[in-house]
Write a protein that holds these residues in place. Structure first.
Motif, mmCIF file in Angstrom:
data_model
loop_
_atom_site.group_PDB
_atom_site.id
_atom_site.type_symbol
_atom_site.label_atom_id
_atom_site.label_comp_id
_atom_site.label_asym_id
_atom_site.label_seq_id
_atom_site.Cartn_x
_atom_site.Cartn_y
_atom_site.Cartn_z
ATOM 1 N N CYS A 46 0.828 -1.210 0.000
ATOM 2 C CA CYS A 46 0.000 0.000 0.000
ATOM 3 C C CYS A 46 0.861 1.258 0.000
ATOM 4 C CB CYS A 46 -0.929 0.013 1.209
ATOM 5 S SG CYS A 46 -2.206 -1.267 1.167
ATOM 6 N N PHE A 47 1.974 1.212 0.756
ATOM 7 C CA PHE A 47 2.881 2.364 0.804
ATOM 8 C C PHE A 47 3.518 2.610 -0.569
ATOM 9 C CE2 PHE A 47 7.284 3.845 1.207
ATOM 10 C CZ PHE A 47 7.067 5.105 1.770
ATOM 11 N N VAL A 48 4.013 1.542 -1.182
ATOM 12 C CA VAL A 48 4.645 1.665 -2.506
ATOM 13 C C VAL A 48 3.632 2.160 -3.533
ATOM 14 C CG1 VAL A 48 5.719 0.376 -4.400
ATOM 15 C CG2 VAL A 48 6.372 -0.092 -2.019
ATOM 16 N N ARG A 49 2.413 1.623 -3.445
ATOM 17 C CA ARG A 49 1.363 2.009 -4.402
ATOM 18 C C ARG A 49 1.025 3.491 -4.317
ATOM 19 N NH1 ARG A 49 -4.506 -0.585 -3.498
ATOM 20 N NH2 ARG A 49 -4.178 0.610 -1.575
ATOM 21 N N SER A 50 1.022 4.031 -3.100
ATOM 22 C CA SER A 50 0.664 5.445 -2.925
ATOM 23 C C SER A 50 1.855 6.381 -3.093
ATOM 24 C CB SER A 50 0.047 5.659 -1.533
ATOM 25 O OG SER A 50 0.968 5.280 -0.519
ATOM 26 N N ALA A 51 3.070 5.886 -2.811
ATOM 27 C CA ALA A 51 4.260 6.748 -2.871
ATOM 28 C C ALA A 51 4.812 6.900 -4.277
ATOM 29 C CB ALA A 51 5.346 6.200 -1.941
ATOM 30 N N PHE A 52 4.636 5.874 -5.090
ATOM 31 C CA PHE A 52 5.195 5.908 -6.446
ATOM 32 C C PHE A 52 4.061 5.840 -7.464
ATOM 33 C CE2 PHE A 52 8.336 4.004 -3.637
ATOM 34 C CZ PHE A 52 9.459 4.773 -3.917
ATOM 35 N N PRO A 53 3.960 6.826 -8.315
ATOM 36 C CA PRO A 53 2.857 6.861 -9.300
ATOM 37 C C PRO A 53 2.945 5.713 -10.297
ATOM 38 C CG PRO A 53 4.500 8.532 -9.814
ATOM 39 C CD PRO A 53 4.879 7.966 -8.475
ATOM 40 N N ILE A 54 1.780 5.210 -10.671
ATOM 41 C CA ILE A 54 1.695 4.134 -11.665
ATOM 42 C C ILE A 54 1.369 4.764 -13.011
ATOM 43 C CG2 ILE A 54 0.434 2.059 -12.355
ATOM 44 C CD1 ILE A 54 -0.049 1.521 -9.376
ATOM 45 N N ASN A 55 2.215 4.485 -14.016
ATOM 46 C CA ASN A 55 2.097 5.166 -15.299
ATOM 47 C C ASN A 55 1.238 4.429 -16.318
ATOM 48 O OD1 ASN A 55 3.849 7.287 -14.455
ATOM 49 N ND2 ASN A 55 5.590 5.910 -14.791
ATOM 50 N N SER A 56 0.941 3.154 -16.071
ATOM 51 C CA SER A 56 0.134 2.403 -17.035
ATOM 52 C C SER A 56 -0.634 1.299 -16.327
ATOM 53 C CB SER A 56 1.015 1.796 -18.137
ATOM 54 O OG SER A 56 1.783 0.725 -17.613
ATOM 55 N N VAL A 57 -1.675 0.820 -17.000
ATOM 56 C CA VAL A 57 -2.488 -0.252 -16.432
ATOM 57 C C VAL A 57 -1.679 -1.535 -16.314
ATOM 58 C CG1 VAL A 57 -3.399 -0.994 -18.677
ATOM 59 C CG2 VAL A 57 -4.697 -1.466 -16.603
ATOM 60 N N PHE A 58 -0.721 -1.719 -17.188
ATOM 61 C CA PHE A 58 0.092 -2.932 -17.150
ATOM 62 C C PHE A 58 0.985 -2.953 -15.906
ATOM 63 C CE2 PHE A 58 -0.858 -2.107 -21.646
ATOM 64 C CZ PHE A 58 -1.545 -3.287 -21.946
ATOM 65 N N GLU A 59 1.504 -1.765 -15.535
ATOM 66 C CA GLU A 59 2.272 -1.687 -14.288
ATOM 67 C C GLU A 59 1.377 -2.044 -13.100
ATOM 68 O OE1 GLU A 59 4.108 2.077 -13.850
ATOM 69 O OE2 GLU A 59 5.305 1.926 -15.683
ATOM 70 N N LYS A 60 0.152 -1.572 -13.138
ATOM 71 C CA LYS A 60 -0.803 -1.840 -12.057
ATOM 72 C C LYS A 60 -1.079 -3.346 -11.939
ATOM 73 C CE LYS A 60 -5.307 -0.129 -10.412
ATOM 74 N NZ LYS A 60 -4.801 0.500 -9.184
ATOM 75 N N ILE A 61 -1.251 -3.989 -13.082
ATOM 76 C CA ILE A 61 -1.495 -5.439 -13.084
ATOM 77 C C ILE A 61 -0.291 -6.178 -12.531
ATOM 78 C CG2 ILE A 61 -1.834 -7.456 -14.571
ATOM 79 C CD1 ILE A 61 -3.470 -5.622 -16.433
ATOM 80 N N VAL A 62 0.906 -5.762 -12.945
ATOM 81 C CA VAL A 62 2.134 -6.442 -12.515
ATOM 82 C C VAL A 62 2.334 -6.346 -11.010
ATOM 83 C CG1 VAL A 62 4.663 -6.372 -12.623
ATOM 84 C CG2 VAL A 62 3.321 -6.257 -14.732
ATOM 85 N N ILE A 63 2.142 -5.156 -10.416
ATOM 86 C CA ILE A 63 2.400 -5.027 -8.979
ATOM 87 C C ILE A 63 1.377 -5.813 -8.155
ATOM 88 C CG2 ILE A 63 3.505 -2.784 -9.266
ATOM 89 C CD1 ILE A 63 0.960 -1.522 -8.072
ATOM 90 N N TYR A 64 0.142 -5.927 -8.654
ATOM 91 C CA TYR A 64 -0.837 -6.741 -7.937
ATOM 92 C C TYR A 64 -0.505 -8.228 -8.070
ATOM 93 C CZ TYR A 64 -4.160 -3.281 -6.270
ATOM 94 O OH TYR A 64 -4.762 -2.256 -5.558
ATOM 95 N N MET A 65 -0.022 -8.631 -9.232
ATOM 96 C CA MET A 65 0.401 -10.025 -9.406
ATOM 97 C C MET A 65 1.558 -10.353 -8.455
ATOM 98 S SD MET A 65 -1.421 -11.672 -11.618
ATOM 99 C CE MET A 65 -2.431 -11.531 -13.088
ATOM 100 N N ILE A 66 2.472 -9.395 -8.313
ATOM 101 C CA ILE A 66 3.605 -9.589 -7.395
ATOM 102 C C ILE A 66 3.097 -9.716 -5.956
ATOM 103 C CG2 ILE A 66 5.652 -8.496 -6.393
ATOM 104 C CD1 ILE A 66 6.176 -7.254 -9.160
ATOM 105 N N LEU A 67 2.136 -8.853 -5.577
ATOM 106 C CA LEU A 67 1.573 -8.923 -4.225
ATOM 107 C C LEU A 67 0.964 -10.297 -3.967
ATOM 108 C CD1 LEU A 67 0.514 -7.779 -1.516
ATOM 109 C CD2 LEU A 67 -1.510 -6.992 -2.778
#
Length: 434
Positions: A46-67
């Motif tokens: 949650c901290f990483v998600r709010s502290a660092f902006p996500i530039n694309s939907v693919f980045e968003k998918i990747v970080i959730y997959m990692i979680l």
């Protein structure tokens, strides 16, 4: 406060269903300390998600997959189970959070124009908790998850994982482009998303129920085949024993063999002619088969009951009751020292109720599930847990009841059968004969 909830609310939203869907797993040492790693990992996300902006939907998918992958690994560190079992249980918790979030967020969307953000969030939180609990009660199973996963064939497992990934991708696309989505498409997304999520649960549950039914039918089929084969063997043995007894009498008259040898022959024959007689041919056959097992395992077996009480039961149902009851008793007794292996079957009548009791020695601390049945200690409860459920289901067909008690080192399985059923069956038989 509201901003903090938006940033870190996922910690509680995801932690609760993960706990619920892993309740049946065996815990490793220092469980509670290990368990703290889950909220810590989600909090860091949650901290990483709010502290660092996500530039694309693919980045968003990747970080959730990692979680989610990290959660799979952490649960493997927390619980003592195979990794694919961990994946199944963790996936169930993640999907529950996914459903709870999507539905609760839709309700919050409709509430916001007419109420404050605080109250909308309170309703959101309460509804999310309720949805998680409902999904847990509806789709989580009390049996050992190891059994559930063994029942899944490759295509079922693969399709479940694929739908799970699709759910994640669809949600992240929706969240990323949310500001551009109008209400009709919002509702359409919720419907499609819920369909995918619930499909995962239904695939698992239906495949489990189907597998249990298949196993039950296979067990019963094997018992009936065993019964038919044993009847033929008993008939042959009766003929052979009858012939042997005549031969022994001749030897006794001729005095050609010592008395000790004659005694030894008679003792040997007595072991094999120990055929039970209780008034029901099917039960006699089952007991005769089990007597051989009792002899081998040094189980002291006695019985004093009226087999005619089961004359109105079908062959399949008699096999279900006596086969399962005796097999369960044997499995329990062979874990005890030979001198403590006792098994008794008795029957008596109380008013209009016939009571049949299976009693065997039992030591240890019993563990009962929510259905009032003993939890199995076997590696595969899908097979070994079938026995008591099958007995109870069979007895209920005849308006009867099954009870289990453990007192003073004795396990007692009692079957209570209304005698009206017996009288009705006898009248039907008389009518058919006439």
């Amino acid at each position: 406060m509201v901003d903090f909830f938006y940033k870190y609310g996922l910690v509680l939203e995801l932690w609760l269903p993960l706990i619920l869907f892993t309740l049946s797993l065996k815990k490793r040492k220092l469980f509670f300390l290990r368990m703290l790693l889950i909220p810590i990992a989600i909090g860091i996300f949650c901290f990483v998600r709010s502290a660092f902006p996500i530039n694309s939907v693919f980045e968003k998918i990747v970080i959730y997959m990692i979680l989610y992958f990290v959660l799979f690994l952490l649960n493997y560190f927390i619980y003592d189970a195979q990794f694919r079992i961990i994946v199944y249980c963790t996936m169930g918790g993640i999907i529950a959070q996914h459903v709870a979030y999507t539905l609760s967020d839709l309700v919050r969307y409709f509430l916001l124009p007419s109420t404050s953000l605080l109250w909308a969030n309170i309703v959101y939180a309460i509804l999310a908790i309720i949805i998680n609990i409902v999904l847990f009660l509806s789709f989580s199973f009390n049996q050992d998850p190891r059994d559930f996963i063994r029942l899944q064939k490759g295509p079922i497992i693969i399709s479940t994982i694929m739908i799970f990934i699709i759910c994640i991708i669809v949600l992240q696309f929706f969240e990323y482009y949310r500001s551009q989505v109008i209400l009709p498409y919002y509702i359409l997304f919720v419907v499609l998303d819920m369909t995918c999520c619930l499909t995962i649960y239904l695939i698992q549950k239906i495949s489990y129920i189907s597998a249990r039914d298949t196993i039950g039918k296979e067990i019963m089929k094997n018992r009936l085949h065993q019964y038919e084969s044993l009847q033929s063997v008993i008939e042959v043995m009766n003929i052979r024993i009858h012939d042997l007894k005549h031969q022994i009498r001749k030897l006794e008259k001729d005095n050609s063999v010592s008395p000790d040898v004659i005694k030894q022959l008679n003792d040997t024959i007595s072991k094999y002619k120990n055929f039970s007689r209780c008034g029901n041919d099917i039960i006699d056959t089952i007991l005769t088969e089990k007597n051989i097992k009792f002899e081998k395992e040094e189980i002291k077996f006695t019985y004093n009951f009226n087999g005619r009480l089961f004359n109105h039961f079908s062959i399949q149902d008699i096999n279900s009751v006596f086969g399962n009851a005796l097999d369960n008793a044997i499995e329990s007794l062979i874990t005890l020292p030979p001198e403590k292996r006792f098994l008794t079957i008795r029957s008596f009548e109380k008013g209009n109720i016939a009571i049949i009791s299976f009693e065997n020695t039992f030591y240890g601390k019993p563990s009962f599930n929510k259905d009032g049945l003993l939890n199995t200690t076997k590696e595969s409860s899908i097979y070994h847990g079938f026995g008591l459920k099958s007995i109870r289901s069979t007895v209920k067909k005849y308006n009867g009841n099954m009870t289990i008690t453990i007192e003073e080192g004795t396990f007692k399985l009692q079957l209570l059968i209304p005698q009206d059923n017996i009288k009705t069956k006898e009248k039907q038989d008389e009518s058919s004969d006439s």
